[in-house]
Design an enzyme around this catalytic site. Structure first.
Site, PDB file in Angstrom:
ATOM      1  N   THR A 102       0.838  -1.206   0.000  1.00  0.00           N
ATOM      2  CA  THR A 102       0.000   0.000   0.000  1.00  0.00           C
ATOM      3  C   THR A 102       0.871   1.254   0.000  1.00  0.00           C
ATOM      4  O   THR A 102       0.636   2.185  -0.785  1.00  0.00           O
ATOM      5  CB  THR A 102      -0.939  -0.010   1.226  1.00  0.00           C
ATOM      6  OG1 THR A 102      -1.751  -1.183   1.159  1.00  0.00           O
ATOM      7  CG2 THR A 102      -1.823   1.220   1.260  1.00  0.00           C
TER       8      THR A 102
ATOM      9  N   ASN B 106      -4.882  -9.326  -8.201  1.00  0.00           N
ATOM     10  CA  ASN B 106      -5.000 -10.064  -6.935  1.00  0.00           C
ATOM     11  C   ASN B 106      -6.274 -10.896  -6.835  1.00  0.00           C
ATOM     12  O   ASN B 106      -6.343 -11.840  -6.062  1.00  0.00           O
ATOM     13  CB  ASN B 106      -4.936  -9.096  -5.751  1.00  0.00           C
ATOM     14  CG  ASN B 106      -5.858  -7.919  -5.892  1.00  0.00           C
ATOM     15  OD1 ASN B 106      -5.779  -7.188  -6.875  1.00  0.00           O
ATOM     16  ND2 ASN B 106      -6.749  -7.721  -4.955  1.00  0.00           N
TER      17      ASN B 106
ATOM     18  N   GLN C   3       1.367  -9.091  -6.163  1.00  0.00           N
ATOM     19  CA  GLN C   3       0.991 -10.507  -6.267  1.00  0.00           C
ATOM     20  C   GLN C   3       1.978 -11.306  -7.109  1.00  0.00           C
ATOM     21  O   GLN C   3       1.922 -12.538  -7.120  1.00  0.00           O
ATOM     22  CB  GLN C   3      -0.418 -10.643  -6.873  1.00  0.00           C
ATOM     23  CG  GLN C   3      -1.530 -10.138  -5.966  1.00  0.00           C
ATOM     24  CD  GLN C   3      -1.798 -11.036  -4.767  1.00  0.00           C
ATOM     25  OE1 GLN C   3      -1.400 -12.201  -4.735  1.00  0.00           O
ATOM     26  NE2 GLN C   3      -2.459 -10.507  -3.761  1.00  0.00           N
TER      27      GLN C   3
ATOM     28  N   ALA D 176       6.176  -8.092   1.266  1.00  0.00           N
ATOM     29  CA  ALA D 176       6.792  -9.352   1.712  1.00  0.00           C
ATOM     30  C   ALA D 176       5.780 -10.436   2.073  1.00  0.00           C
ATOM     31  O   ALA D 176       6.024 -11.614   1.833  1.00  0.00           O
ATOM     32  CB  ALA D 176       7.708  -9.081   2.901  1.00  0.00           C
ATOM     33  N   HIS D 177       4.624 -10.047   2.657  1.00  0.00           N
ATOM     34  CA  HIS D 177       3.735 -11.105   3.169  1.00  0.00           C
ATOM     35  C   HIS D 177       3.030 -11.875   2.052  1.00  0.00           C
ATOM     36  O   HIS D 177       2.362 -12.868   2.302  1.00  0.00           O
ATOM     37  CB  HIS D 177       2.725 -10.544   4.184  1.00  0.00           C
ATOM     38  CG  HIS D 177       1.635  -9.678   3.638  1.00  0.00           C
ATOM     39  ND1 HIS D 177       0.330 -10.110   3.551  1.00  0.00           N
ATOM     40  CD2 HIS D 177       1.638  -8.409   3.169  1.00  0.00           C
ATOM     41  CE1 HIS D 177      -0.421  -9.132   3.066  1.00  0.00           C
ATOM     42  NE2 HIS D 177       0.355  -8.084   2.824  1.00  0.00           N
TER      43      HIS D 177
ATOM     44  N   THR E  11      13.229   4.969  11.193  1.00  0.00           N
ATOM     45  CA  THR E  11      14.203   3.939  11.580  1.00  0.00           C
ATOM     46  C   THR E  11      13.856   2.624  10.905  1.00  0.00           C
ATOM     47  O   THR E  11      12.708   2.181  10.946  1.00  0.00           O
ATOM     48  CB  THR E  11      14.212   3.785  13.118  1.00  0.00           C
ATOM     49  OG1 THR E  11      14.516   5.066  13.674  1.00  0.00           O
ATOM     50  CG2 THR E  11      15.235   2.761  13.571  1.00  0.00           C
TER      51      THR E  11
ATOM     52  N   CYS F 175      -8.620  -7.714   0.797  1.00  0.00           N
ATOM     53  CA  CYS F 175      -8.653  -6.489   1.584  1.00  0.00           C
ATOM     54  C   CYS F 175     -10.080  -5.965   1.709  1.00  0.00           C
ATOM     55  O   CYS F 175     -10.329  -4.995   2.399  1.00  0.00           O
ATOM     56  CB  CYS F 175      -7.737  -5.442   0.943  1.00  0.00           C
ATOM     57  SG  CYS F 175      -6.041  -6.001   0.821  1.00  0.00           S
TER      58      CYS F 175
HETATM   59  N1  PLP Z   1      -1.564  -4.467  -4.273  1.00  0.00           N
HETATM   60  C1  PLP Z   1      -2.067  -5.700  -4.463  1.00  0.00           C
HETATM   61  C2  PLP Z   1      -2.229  -6.213  -5.857  1.00  0.00           C
HETATM   62  C3  PLP Z   1      -2.442  -6.480  -3.366  1.00  0.00           C
HETATM   63  O1  PLP Z   1      -2.943  -7.711  -3.568  1.00  0.00           O
HETATM   64  C4  PLP Z   1      -2.286  -5.960  -2.063  1.00  0.00           C
HETATM   65  C5  PLP Z   1      -2.724  -6.726  -0.882  1.00  0.00           C
HETATM   66  O2  PLP Z   1      -3.669  -7.496  -0.938  1.00  0.00           O
HETATM   67  C6  PLP Z   1      -1.725  -4.669  -1.931  1.00  0.00           C
HETATM   68  C7  PLP Z   1      -1.387  -3.959  -3.052  1.00  0.00           C
HETATM   69  C8  PLP Z   1      -1.491  -4.075  -0.579  1.00  0.00           C
HETATM   70  O3  PLP Z   1      -0.322  -4.631   0.003  1.00  0.00           O
HETATM   71  P1  PLP Z   1      -0.054  -4.552   1.562  1.00  0.00           P
HETATM   72  O4  PLP Z   1      -0.985  -5.519   2.205  1.00  0.00           O
HETATM   73  O5  PLP Z   1       1.375  -4.962   1.726  1.00  0.00           O
HETATM   74  O6  PLP Z   1      -0.279  -3.141   1.961  1.00  0.00           O
END
Ligand code: PLP
Length: 377
Positions: A76, A153, A181, A202-203, A239, A326
């Site tokens: 994000t 996504n 993704q 990273a996640h 930091t 999300c």
């Molecule tokens: N962009 C895409 C295509 C995503 O799938 C996501 C999360 O689902 C994001 C951005 C947001 O990433 P983050 O969760 O690291 O803020």
């Protein structure tokens, strides 16, 4: 058909479990190596070296130079930075994106509109793809920035990024891609693709949450999003989260090393899942262009409710998504399904199953069997 008893996590596109080697790599920096990497004394040496190692490891995975990798708090932030950092409030430059972007991009565009930058939201084709020709036509109106995601996504469709970047550059626009993704899942070489900026998180590749990076090609005119200290060459203050940065680099290295075998396994699971549904005569359509991310299975089942399926599967210990992760509270047809024109008798019955490296082959059949049992009840 056997009753599903154990838990099956099939929502890896929402977030993936932390890899055990990445976790081990993080531990020293959560413990004894807690020094502030920006300090000049010996106690900061190991954290500083760890940052340098992580930057270099990440750069190598995507064909970048070390000094083109900037750590952020995730996808994000990277998206917001790439978009908002290009424009000055009040500048009347146009920005172009697609209707199927993640809300991190779409809502950043909406903010730029409030600041006076006109935005164009291109409609995709029925597979979720923006054709380079369609972008070229939109660019005849002039634009300073194009932002189009590498892979969607929700439906997993993979965009022709190299060609989209080339037409953007031909028209004098910068090119950003949200590759959240895609990174760690499909090969990405920023030099070959020619892109100016790339967001990653990273996640999504079995790293820790709350950490990501923005690739910024040398010479790209981008302002910082977060002002403060001199970290990240003055481009991103705060930091450094050394443990998470090291975990991200270790996770990305491992995902890239295992990429081909993971993709093979996930494609096999995809076949098992869809063939099991077909054998049971479930009436469904597959969403997303044929060139898709391995692991993301987005289907719309005629006459079903995706939300109902999500909850019934949850009762059986199976986690899936009925829309973009999300947005999991939103039971409306997603903006992506609307944009691709999903048929109204199928669209409400849409679910996204996303398998990952940690799933077992048998999970594909188990989830399909559970879906069939619920639908036939
Ligand atoms: N962009 C895409 C295509 C995503 O799938 C996501 C999360 O689902 C994001 C951005 C947001 O990433 P983050 O969760 O690291 O803020």
């Amino acid at each position: 058909m056997t009753e599903t008893k154990s838990m099956i996590y099939a929502d890896n596109a929402a977030t993936a479990p932390l890899d055990s080697d990445a976790f081990e790599a993080m531990k020293p920096y959560l413990g004894q190596e807690f020094g502030n990497a920006s300090q000049p004394y010996a106690f900061a040496r190991k954290p500083k070296q760890a940052l340098a190692w992580a930057r270099s490891a990440i750069a190598a995975c995507i064909g970048a130079d070390d000094d083109e990798i900037f750590f952020s708090s995730g996808g994000t932030e990277s998206d917001n930075w790439a978009i908002k950092g290009v424009f000055c409030p009040g500048s009347a430059h146009t920005a172009i994106t697609s209707q199927t972007e993640h809300h991190a991009v779409l809502n950043a565009f909406k903010t730029m509109e409030l600041f006076g930058c006109p935005a164009v939201y291109l409609p995709p084709d029925s597979g979720g793809i923006i054709a380079p020709g369609a972008l070229a036509r939109a660019l005849t109106g002039g634009a300073k920035l194009v932002s189009i995601m590498t892979a969607n996504n929700e439906i997993g469709a993979i965009a022709p990024i190299k060609a989209l970047c080339a037409v953007s550059h031909d028209a004098g626009a910068l090119f950003h891609t949200d590759a959240v993704q895609a990174v760690g899942h499909i090969p990405i070489d920023v030099s070959d693709l020619g892109i100016d900026m790339l967001s990653a998180s990273a996640h999504k590749f079995n790293g820790p949450k709350g950490i990501g990076f923005l690739y910024i090609r040398k010479g790209t005119p981008l302002r910082p999003l977060i002002d403060g200290g001199a970290q990240e060459s003055g481009m991103r203050a705060g930091t450094e989260n050394v443990a998470s940065i090291v975990g991200m680099a270790a996770a990305l290295q491992k995902s890239c090393n295992l990429m081909h075998q993971t993709a093979e396994k996930l494609r096999a699971m995809d076949r098992i899942f869809t063939e099991t549904l077909r054998r049971a005569n479930i009436d469904f359509i597959r969403n997303g262009a044929p060139n898709r991310l391995p692991g993301i299975i987005n289907i719309s089942i005629r006459g079903a409710s995706g939300e109902m399926l999500l909850h019934r599967l949850d009762l059986k210990g199976i986690s899936i998504s009925a829309g973009a992760a999300c947005d999991s509270k939103n039971t409306q047809i997603s903006h992506v399904l609307k944009a691709i024109g999903a048929p109204p008798d199928y669209a409400p019955g849409t679910v996204r199953i996303s398998f990952g490296r940690c799933n077992a082959h048998e999970d594909a059949e188990a989830v399909a069997d559970a879906v069939i049992r619920i639908l036939k009840r």
